[in-house]
Write an enzyme that holds these catalytic residues in place. Structure first.
Site, PDB file in Angstrom:
ATOM      1  N   SER A 115       0.809  -1.222   0.000  1.00 19.49           N
ATOM      2  CA  SER A 115       0.000   0.000   0.000  1.00 19.49           C
ATOM      3  C   SER A 115       0.843   1.273   0.000  1.00 19.49           C
ATOM      4  O   SER A 115       1.624   1.494  -0.906  1.00 19.49           O
ATOM      5  CB  SER A 115      -0.962  -0.040   1.184  1.00 19.49           C
ATOM      6  N   HIS A 116       0.714   2.057   1.052  1.00 16.84           N
ATOM      7  CA  HIS A 116       1.379   3.360   1.105  1.00 16.84           C
ATOM      8  C   HIS A 116       2.810   3.271   1.615  1.00 16.84           C
ATOM      9  O   HIS A 116       3.503   4.287   1.675  1.00 16.84           O
ATOM     10  CB  HIS A 116       0.568   4.280   2.017  1.00 16.84           C
ATOM     11  N   ASP A 279      -2.878   6.325  -3.308  1.00 17.52           N
ATOM     12  CA  ASP A 279      -1.691   5.703  -2.716  1.00 17.52           C
ATOM     13  C   ASP A 279      -1.121   4.581  -3.576  1.00 17.52           C
ATOM     14  O   ASP A 279      -1.539   4.380  -4.721  1.00 17.52           O
ATOM     15  CB  ASP A 279      -2.013   5.177  -1.311  1.00 17.52           C
ATOM     16  N   ASP A 283      -6.116   2.394  -3.266  1.00 17.67           N
ATOM     17  CA  ASP A 283      -7.348   2.352  -2.475  1.00 17.67           C
ATOM     18  C   ASP A 283      -7.548   3.595  -1.617  1.00 17.67           C
ATOM     19  O   ASP A 283      -8.643   3.825  -1.113  1.00 17.67           O
ATOM     20  CB  ASP A 283      -7.454   1.063  -1.647  1.00 17.67           C
ATOM     21  N   ARG A 284      -6.513   4.410  -1.453  1.00 18.60           N
ATOM     22  CA  ARG A 284      -6.683   5.623  -0.640  1.00 18.60           C
ATOM     23  C   ARG A 284      -6.907   6.847  -1.522  1.00 18.60           C
ATOM     24  O   ARG A 284      -6.530   6.842  -2.707  1.00 18.60           O
ATOM     25  CB  ARG A 284      -5.428   5.880   0.198  1.00 18.60           C
ATOM     26  N   LYS A 378     -11.626  -0.258  -0.171  1.00 16.91           N
ATOM     27  CA  LYS A 378     -11.743   1.183  -0.334  1.00 16.91           C
ATOM     28  C   LYS A 378     -11.237   1.525  -1.731  1.00 16.91           C
ATOM     29  O   LYS A 378     -10.497   0.748  -2.332  1.00 16.91           O
ATOM     30  CB  LYS A 378     -10.991   1.923   0.758  1.00 16.91           C
TER      31      LYS A 378
HETATM   32  C1  VG1 Z   1      -3.585   1.672   8.332  1.00 19.90           C
HETATM   33  C2  VG1 Z   1      -4.808   2.544   8.534  1.00 19.90           C
HETATM   34  C3  VG1 Z   1      -6.066   1.725   8.329  1.00 19.90           C
HETATM   35  C4  VG1 Z   1      -6.038   1.083   6.939  1.00 19.90           C
HETATM   36  C5  VG1 Z   1      -4.767   0.278   6.768  1.00 19.90           C
HETATM   37  C6  VG1 Z   1      -4.623  -0.276   5.376  1.00 19.90           C
HETATM   38  O1  VG1 Z   1      -3.581   0.637   9.286  1.00 19.90           O
HETATM   39  O2  VG1 Z   1      -4.792   3.137   9.802  1.00 19.90           O
HETATM   40  O3  VG1 Z   1      -7.193   2.556   8.496  1.00 19.90           O
HETATM   41  O4  VG1 Z   1      -7.149   0.253   6.764  1.00 19.90           O
HETATM   42  O5  VG1 Z   1      -3.629   1.104   7.030  1.00 19.90           O
HETATM   43  O6  VG1 Z   1      -4.643   0.740   4.436  1.00 19.90           O
HETATM   44  P1  VG1 Z   1      -2.704   0.698  10.646  1.00 19.90           P
HETATM   45  O7  VG1 Z   1      -2.931  -0.606  11.324  1.00 19.90           O
HETATM   46  O8  VG1 Z   1      -1.280   0.940  10.230  1.00 19.90           O
HETATM   47  O9  VG1 Z   1      -3.225   1.859  11.409  1.00 19.90           O
HETATM   48  V1  VG1 Z   1      -3.838   0.502   2.952  1.00 19.90           V
HETATM   49  O10 VG1 Z   1      -4.140   1.763   1.982  1.00 19.90           O
HETATM   50  O11 VG1 Z   1      -2.502  -0.079   3.461  1.00 19.90           O
HETATM   51  O12 VG1 Z   1      -4.528  -0.909   2.295  1.00 19.90           O
HETATM   52 CO    CO Z   2      -3.598   1.309   0.139  1.00 22.32          CO
END
Ligand code: VG1
Ligand code: CO
Length: 545
Positions: A115-116, A279, A283-284, A378
């Protein structure tokens, strides 16, 4: 063609427990011999019917994506799967993968992404399993996969030549059909069923300038097709549209800290009327108006309040859900609409049952995640299109839409403070110490406010009754303000402490004020009550969003 299959002896790794969103580790960890293979074998073994199974497969294009996909193809062939549907170039955004799983009624999908988190040889890599509803596997399944990783002794893999991932078409490997498809087609088609593309095109065509920053991550090809193709925006509307294995050295996280240039552009005097970013895995989303930042919590509330402007939601919404740390702005809208609002633990997997049961239509998280029942993830570009549809329907600037929203519902002022890569033992001790003090806190006064409740959030899924405990420590005050503490479940080194701050106001003078200034008193209170400096050695957060 017959294929040669071997059974490779292996030993378990003890760190393959999926976190908030799949298994995320440093790329180097994933590059160790057998590491990816062990986890993939356990995913495949978790399928109710492995022989003849069909899966969607793709990733966000980060370093090691292609190699991992070739490995998974060879393992799928050796494990008797019937079909893999793969995005061209090994690319699939997370929401696009979710859509493909649903559209093709596959047995699920495997998404390669961290992800990010930054990518590259020194960055992170990740793998996530999604179930046939298109959503992230629920805890019951991820825990079963984790349990299997602890006793695995062998995996199966075929000796085949690499598949050409760039060529659209089909290849057969023994009983497995590998179908490489255009990564964007189905997704772009879905978006056109939800939003009024003609209206948006006309609105943008009136000389309005928007920008979208794809951050050299997976949304580039999707955004180019949708904005510069279907919506007729000029070339250059999409920034950083080429997915790169290291995201161009950047941190593909669409927030005020990491999408710096976009924020600067949007705050310039002659800046565009609308700006957005997505991202690593698409999804973000971050939504910006000219000189205006929309918090993700507010974005969910505004979309819920105005959902019927979009063709896909014309008949209204069944309900909304938000993760616990997300602000209660959406709750106020739900109340007014007379629909249910659910409060779930952090992570998209907790929305799946509510969406499947038709209890909610929209859902979101404070972490720049917004989505609906169109997929089970998302969806960054979906949120951007929803906003464009809203702007085109209202013909008002983003800032004005928010001010009007606050005039109706009041404002849930919101911010998140992250203390990244702090010492894990210290972070754990902070949570233990604070957690132990919470039960005695209700009714007491803290920093001039009365504590209404203080607890460790637990969630009982209203659909299947499953219980998830220890989902964050919350202190709520009688004046509607709230502080939440959580440890991240997506980080890969040390611990990340997240402090979520919220305060409600219906004083119109506050609608013009800066969120961080408004929140300063409870930010200091949070630091004090949790003894953040004592346990982490930090006197300021590393990222504020
Ligand atoms: C973070 C965010 C959470 C989100 C998750 C995955 O998790 O706070 O709201 O669902 O990332 O997002 P954490 O446990 O680090 O707080 V992504 O865009 O990685 O799929
Ligand atoms: Co993501």
């Amino acid at each position: 063609m017959d294929i040669e299959i071997s059974t490779v002896a292996t030993t378990p790794f003890d760190d393959q427990r999926p976190g908030t969103s799949g298994l995320r580790k440093a790329t180097k960890v994933f590059q160790q011999p057998h590491y990816l293979e062990n986890f993939v074998q356990c995913i495949l073994d978790s399928l109710p019917q492995k022989a003849g199974a069909r899966l969607v497969l793709g990733g966000d294009g980060r370093f090691h994506n292609r190699e991992a996909i070739q490995t998974i193809i060879r393992m799928a062939a050796a494990n008797g799967l019937a079909e893999l549907i793969i995005g061209q170039g090994g690319i699939l955004s997370t929401p696009a993968a979710s859509h493909l799983i649903r559209k093709n009624a596959t047995d699920g999908g495997i998404i390669l992404s961290a992800s990010h988190n930054p990518g590259g040889p020194d960055g992170d890599f990740g793998i996530k399993f999604n179930t046939p509803n298109g959503g992230p596997a629920p805890e019951k399944i991820t825990e079963a996969i984790y349990a299997a990783t602890k006793t695995l002794s062998a995996y199966r893999i075929a000796a085949t030549d690499p598949i050409d991932l760039d060529r659209i078409g089909e290849t057969t490997l023994g009983g497995l059909t590998v179908r490489v498809i255009d990564a964007v087609d189905d997704y772009a088609e879905l978006m056109q069923t939800l939003f009024d593309f003609d209206l948006i095109r006309d609105y943008l065509g009136d000389g309005r300038r928007m920008v979208f920053d794809a951050m050299h991550a997976v949304t580039g090809p999707y955004a180019r097709r949708i904005f510069e193709g279907l919506l007729g925006c000029p070339e250059g509307t999409v920034w950083n549209g080429e997915p790169l294995p290291d995201f161009g050295g950047g941190h593909p996280d669409p927030n005020l800290a990491h999408a710096k240039k976009l924020v600067e552009t949007m705050y310039a005097e002659d800046g565009p009327f609308f700006g957005a970013a997505s991202d690593g895995d698409g999804d973000r989303n971050m939504i910006l108006g000219h000189r205006f930042f929309v918090t993700p919590s507010d974005s969910l509330a505004v979309l819920a309040a105005n959902a019927t402007i979009a063709p896909g939601y014309r008949d209204g919404i069944a309900g909304v859900a938000r993760s616990m740390p997300t602000s209660a702005a959406a709750d106020r809208v739900a109340e007014k609409l007379g629909v249910d609002c659910y409060e779930t633990p952090t992570g998209w997997k907790f929305f799946g049952n509510l969406l499947d049961a038709g209890r909610i239509t929209l859902c979101g998280e404070e972490s720049f995640g917004t989505g609906s029942d169109h997929v089970r993830e998302k969806d960054g570009l979906w949120a951007v299109l929803f906003w464009l549809n809203l702007l085109a329907a209202k013909r008002k600037p983003v800032a004005e839409i928010l001010r009007e929203h606050w005039q109706t519902y009041g404002r849930n002022v919101y911010a998140r403070h992250d203390y990244e890569e702090v010492d894990s033992d210290g972070a754990r001790a902070l949570m233990d110490d604070l957690g132990a003090r919470l039960p005695a806190m209700a009714g007491t006064r803290l920093g001039g406010r009365t504590v209404a409740y203080a607890d460790d959030f637990a969630y009982t899924d209203p659909v299947d009754g499953s219980v998830s405990e220890h989902q964050g420590l919350r202190i709520g005050f009688e004046d509607g303000s709230r502080i939440v503490f959580r440890l991240s479940g997506t980080g890969t080194s040390g611990a990340t402490l997240r402090v979520y701050l919220e305060q409600f106001t219906d004083d119109p003078a506050d609608y013009e004020r800066d969120a961080h200034a408004l929140l300063e008193p409870i930010a200091s209170l949070a630091a004090e009550v949790a003894k953040i400096e004592h346990y982490t050695g930090r006197d300021t957060p590393s990222v504020i969003t």
